[in-house]
Write an enzyme that holds these catalytic residues in place. Structure first.
Site, PDB file in Angstrom:
ATOM      1  N   HIS A  75      -9.248   2.525   5.101  1.00 38.17           N
ATOM      2  CA  HIS A  75     -10.462   2.387   5.903  1.00 38.17           C
ATOM      3  C   HIS A  75     -11.714   2.396   5.020  1.00 38.17           C
ATOM      4  O   HIS A  75     -12.723   2.992   5.373  1.00 38.17           O
ATOM      5  CB  HIS A  75     -10.533   3.480   6.973  1.00 38.17           C
TER       6      HIS A  75
ATOM      7  N   ASP B 153      -2.210   2.389   1.346  1.00 41.47           N
ATOM      8  CA  ASP B 153      -3.146   3.510   1.409  1.00 41.47           C
ATOM      9  C   ASP B 153      -2.412   4.827   1.677  1.00 41.47           C
ATOM     10  O   ASP B 153      -3.033   5.849   1.942  1.00 41.47           O
ATOM     11  CB  ASP B 153      -4.230   3.272   2.463  1.00 41.47           C
TER      12      ASP B 153
ATOM     13  N   ASP C 254       0.511  -1.226   5.659  1.00 43.49           N
ATOM     14  CA  ASP C 254      -0.141  -0.098   6.306  1.00 43.49           C
ATOM     15  C   ASP C 254       0.662   0.291   7.534  1.00 43.49           C
ATOM     16  O   ASP C 254       1.343  -0.543   8.133  1.00 43.49           O
ATOM     17  CB  ASP C 254      -1.579  -0.433   6.713  1.00 43.49           C
ATOM     18  N   GLY C 255       0.576   1.554   7.877  1.00 49.35           N
ATOM     19  CA  GLY C 255       1.189   2.074   9.080  1.00 49.35           C
ATOM     20  C   GLY C 255       0.142   2.817   9.886  1.00 49.35           C
ATOM     21  O   GLY C 255      -0.847   3.289   9.339  1.00 49.35           O
TER      22      GLY C 255
ATOM     23  N   GLU D   6       4.396   3.966   7.655  1.00 49.42           N
ATOM     24  CA  GLU D   6       4.010   3.590   6.289  1.00 49.42           C
ATOM     25  C   GLU D   6       5.240   3.148   5.498  1.00 49.42           C
ATOM     26  O   GLU D   6       5.222   2.124   4.811  1.00 49.42           O
ATOM     27  CB  GLU D   6       3.318   4.752   5.573  1.00 49.42           C
TER      28      GLU D   6
ATOM     29  N   ASP E 205      -3.952  -2.847   8.681  1.00 50.36           N
ATOM     30  CA  ASP E 205      -4.272  -1.849   9.698  1.00 50.36           C
ATOM     31  C   ASP E 205      -4.437  -2.524  11.059  1.00 50.36           C
ATOM     32  O   ASP E 205      -3.937  -2.024  12.069  1.00 50.36           O
ATOM     33  CB  ASP E 205      -5.538  -1.084   9.314  1.00 50.36           C
TER      34      ASP E 205
END
Length: 150
Positions: A127, A72, A12-13, A50, A137
């Site tokens: 999320h 994501d 994740d970024g 990302e 995250d």
């Protein structure tokens, strides 16, 4: 030929402002053993973070592996799965309209890793309670906080 090891990679970024301070997080899992990776940049974009998370996770593998990469980021997953990155590269890192492809430096690094490993990409909604995505995250946001604290 020996079967490649199967590794799970979750990435994740995050970015505070776009551009702004950003962070990335990755979790590697092999046979139940996990390793966390993270980093950040003072001025960047969410998409760059990302891509960086995926690149750094793949670079951390010491040998060519089969990798299930879960992200994501539609930008990352669609960029590969829909072939955008291959088209941009073929056209000299230009998009269909002739404008420069964004983040070509990172896409080129990602293509190197995709050539090294057998990567299957899987998109998950961000999320939304996916445990590893939430963990990545937190790693990414933690890197932003480190940057803010100087």
């Amino acid at each position: 030929m020996e079967e490649r090891k199967l590794v799970e990679l979750f990435t994740d970024g995050a970015c505070s402002g776009n551009p702004g301070p950003g962070g990335w997080g990755a979790v590697l899992r092999y046979k139940g053993v996990e390793k966390e990776l993270s980093g950040g940049e003072a001025t960047t974009t969410n998409n760059r973070m990302e891509l960086t998370a995926a690149i750094r996770g793949l670079q951390a593998l010491r040998e060519p592996c089969r990798v299930l990469l879960t992200s994501d980021s539609k930008y990352l997953v669609d960029g590969v799965e829909k072939g955008w990155v291959y088209n941009w590269k073929r056209k000299g890192w230009k998009k269909a309209d002739g404008s420069p492809a964004l983040n070509a430096d990172l896409w080129a690094l990602l293509l190197e890793q995709l050539g090294r490993h057998q990567v299957t990409l899987r998109w998950v909604k961000g999320h939304a309670g996916h445990p590893e995505n939430e963990r990545c995250d937190r790693l990414a946001v933690g890197e932003i906080e480190k940057l803010r604290q100087g």
